[in-house]
Design an enzyme around this catalytic site. Sequence first.
Site, PDB file in Angstrom:
ATOM      1  N   GLY A 155       0.831  -1.189   0.000  1.00  0.00           N
ATOM      2  CA  GLY A 155       0.000   0.000   0.000  1.00  0.00           C
ATOM      3  C   GLY A 155       0.868   1.242   0.000  1.00  0.00           C
ATOM      4  N   ALA A 156       1.902   1.215   0.854  1.00  0.00           N
ATOM      5  CA  ALA A 156       2.764   2.379   1.012  1.00  0.00           C
ATOM      6  C   ALA A 156       4.037   1.953   1.718  1.00  0.00           C
ATOM      7  CB  ALA A 156       2.058   3.447   1.834  1.00  0.00           C
ATOM      8  N   MET A 157       5.058   2.813   1.643  1.00  0.00           N
ATOM      9  CA  MET A 157       6.340   2.483   2.272  1.00  0.00           C
ATOM     10  C   MET A 157       6.996   3.746   2.806  1.00  0.00           C
ATOM     11  SD  MET A 157       8.752   0.382   3.099  1.00  0.00           S
ATOM     12  CE  MET A 157      10.248   0.972   3.910  1.00  0.00           C
ATOM     13  N   GLU A 158       7.510   3.617   4.045  1.00  0.00           N
ATOM     14  CA  GLU A 158       7.954   4.788   4.807  1.00  0.00           C
ATOM     15  C   GLU A 158       9.387   5.238   4.529  1.00  0.00           C
ATOM     16  OE1 GLU A 158       7.267   1.741   6.066  1.00  0.00           O
ATOM     17  OE2 GLU A 158       8.668   1.182   7.652  1.00  0.00           O
ATOM     18  N   ASN A 159       9.866   5.185   3.289  1.00  0.00           N
ATOM     19  CA  ASN A 159      11.213   5.711   3.004  1.00  0.00           C
ATOM     20  C   ASN A 159      11.317   7.088   3.652  1.00  0.00           C
ATOM     21  OD1 ASN A 159      11.390   3.560   0.903  1.00  0.00           O
ATOM     22  ND2 ASN A 159       9.865   4.868  -0.066  1.00  0.00           N
TER      23      ASN A 159
ATOM     24  N   GLU B 232       2.200   5.910   7.692  1.00  0.00           N
ATOM     25  CA  GLU B 232       3.551   6.091   7.153  1.00  0.00           C
ATOM     26  C   GLU B 232       4.293   7.227   7.851  1.00  0.00           C
ATOM     27  OE1 GLU B 232       4.722   3.787   5.356  1.00  0.00           O
ATOM     28  OE2 GLU B 232       2.769   2.843   5.102  1.00  0.00           O
TER      29      GLU B 232
ATOM     30  N   GLU C 109       5.655  -1.870  13.048  1.00  0.00           N
ATOM     31  CA  GLU C 109       4.356  -1.923  12.377  1.00  0.00           C
ATOM     32  C   GLU C 109       3.200  -1.752  13.351  1.00  0.00           C
ATOM     33  OE1 GLU C 109       4.247  -1.299   9.560  1.00  0.00           O
ATOM     34  OE2 GLU C 109       6.171  -1.926   8.743  1.00  0.00           O
TER      35      GLU C 109
END
Length: 829
Positions: free
Chosen positions: A279-283, A315, A337
């Site tokens: 869904g999304a990624m916290e770079n 995120e 998480e």
Amino acid sequence: MILLQKHDTSRARLRAILKYILIEGGIRVLLQIATTQPEKNVQEVREYDLSLDVDYTGLKYSGKVTVDLESIGDVSLNAVGQQINSVTSGSKGVPFKHDGKVLAIQTGKFSGPLEIEFNSKISDNFTGFYKASYGDGYILSTHLEAVQARKVFPCLDHPAYKAAFRVKVRTDANLSVISNMPIESETTEDGKNTTTFQKTPKMSTYLLYLGVGKFVQEKGRHGKTELYAAYADRPTGKINTGFSFEATQKVLDYYELYFGIPFQLPKLHNVAVPEFAYGAMENWGAITYREILLHVDKDTSIRAKKSVAHVIAHEIAHMWFGDLVTMKWWDDLWLNESFATFMDYKSTDRAYPDWKVWQDFVRTSTSGAMGRDSLTKTHPIMANVHDPEEIEELFDEISYGKGASILRMIEAYIGSENFKRGVAQYLQKFRYSNASGQDLWSNLQEASGTDVSRIMEGWISQEGFPVVKVSLTGNKLVLEQERFLLTGGTSKQIWPIPVTMNVDGKTQLLLLDKKKSEVNLATTPKSLKINVDQTGFYVVQYDGRALQDLVWKGRLSSFDRWGLVNDAKAFLLSGRMPFKEYLDLVEKYQNEVEYLPAIELSDQLSFLYQIAPSKLAETSRKFHSAGLKIFETKKDDNSTTLKGVIAARLTLLDDAYAKSAGSKFKDLASVEPDMKRSVVMGYARSSNDYDGLISRYTKSATDEERLRFLEGLVSFKNPELIAKTLDFALSGKVKRQDVRNVILYATSNPDGRTVVWQWFKKNMTKLEVMYAGTAQFSIILREYFSIIGVGLAAEVEKFFSEHKIIGADIALERLRVYDQLAKRINATS
Ligand SMILES: [Zn+2]
């Protein structure tokens, strides 16, 4: 990281999730440690200076990375898929060996920079540095969690080896490049641009980001932080980012205050990636999202808008929890998480109070985690993982939902102010560094003066959760715990349970940390409810009719009324509650006017309709029909969402309703966004107009619209048309990320079940290849086959005994439970 949640089917409560787990692989894992720990000599990596020359059309790149490090012996780095050309120190060559996975460099004891030159290709699946397509174009984007940075460049790919990154990218002059930090300089030469980024603070390798392509970039601001929304430029289908900016600003406000630490980087990008497995990624400083998660316009449903807010909140929580302070090793991934999930609800609740989002928390995170954790195929929150290859397996409803629910339980136990103080203290202490779960408990303990460590250990180190059995004789209340399993049976486990009880309107708290406990109440109670507002991660079984009646005598919150029917479903599935008794309870919720219990009932009845259609059709139709009338008159956002869900489900249950809903199809544009689904589904069921729906799908401008038509396309009554849509999903005209949704939608339609099964058997390998390296394939198995297989259990079991696939054992355990329940229901007169 997050995956999308689906509120729309009864499988829905399963939040966000990836692969299934195999903790039983412990021994195999230990054997692999020797080969998967290149970090054994390296003491510290100070800095990576990474330059990439990207051939955008050729889908390849050459690179040079200078790694400044300190080592007590030969240096080994992770390097997967690159061709290594040279390793030098100063200008001198250093001997090296590369086995395709580990780059072993003969340095001896070493301190300083090593330069490595290499070549590599852009990945064509969803991991590493990959090609994300849209229409005729594409962008290049990275996804590096958990251990994919090593697929992009040689590095010490371990979360505890935090280093500063300098990044420089040379590529075609008409493209732009996005990374974690602001651009320091840009130069153009021979039609090529070189973009140099400012140095990052110390961070883990999995948080690095690189995006290359034609981006539209919009700008905003939050205090000193420059905010950007970026998305792939295209003639139609612009991403409308206004709401995403608003949500970003609101949650940044909240977190800066709550954590007591300002956002750490000079800028923050929200990047919409056209194709994205997750869904999304916290770079850090450059968060990636599916396009649907940044787009909100007048045609966006409230349901979709809520998920935009939640995912952004999740995120951005990671910017502190995960990015600034990172787990030492992946066995504490759950902490990242769980915490992001928990904080997501906290901040969204503050930003959008009307949504009362904790209601969605219990029905998705808590309930989804309980569903998984009541199987024998589960695992403790804290997973004992040593092999990086198995980390992907850890992104599941236990790591997200159970962990977050335990945090909520602890917060309720020690008080929200103490909790907040402990968290802020922890972040202060470990910023730009790494920490473990134990470090957090110690800080919560210090802040609250309560024995948090012992309680947390009891919940995170053992799998499963308890049922608290309650009995009452006079004023003597007896509480007894045992493990709750859907398959029946139990174990000798004991949990330290913070039990809350409402006795005659007063809340009491007690720690049940042994098998059985007796409480002498002052008088015989007139009302009683255990697990007040459902803050505890356990189910409650009240012994005897008289006690069950007492529960309904007091004032019950919507959480409490949700809890009673949520627990009832668990008891129905496990055989602890007969179907007739369950139906009696459901009667109490006819004409339910509150969102949380009403949507739960809708979920449950839809689920039961899926596994025993003939027995449930009328009960479910009656409930949904009444519900639609009740919520039609309400105008708040949750009622609007619920009305949409109920109407969509009613199209499967009621042909007359499907026809009347479908009649609005010609004026779809003017239909209220949350009701559009029901109109599309109703139209499909009453018209069989496959070509018409395909043509509308093809012309759609947004992902939400496309998904809506895809759902319509598997909602037909005619199974042949459903089969046709399933084939269409693999024709290349559906985003690969969305094929899973098509299967999910088809599973929700009892008319499609047999077709899905036949189609799956034929296309299993294709799906496996398409989703390689991500958990999408096992999600399909885990979540859908337990439903599809009802009535076909023997055949499904045989198939999966011949095809050993990760995730199948979970699907089969669930399937057995559902199949048994279907038999019991069908045998009920
Ligand atoms: Zn996350």
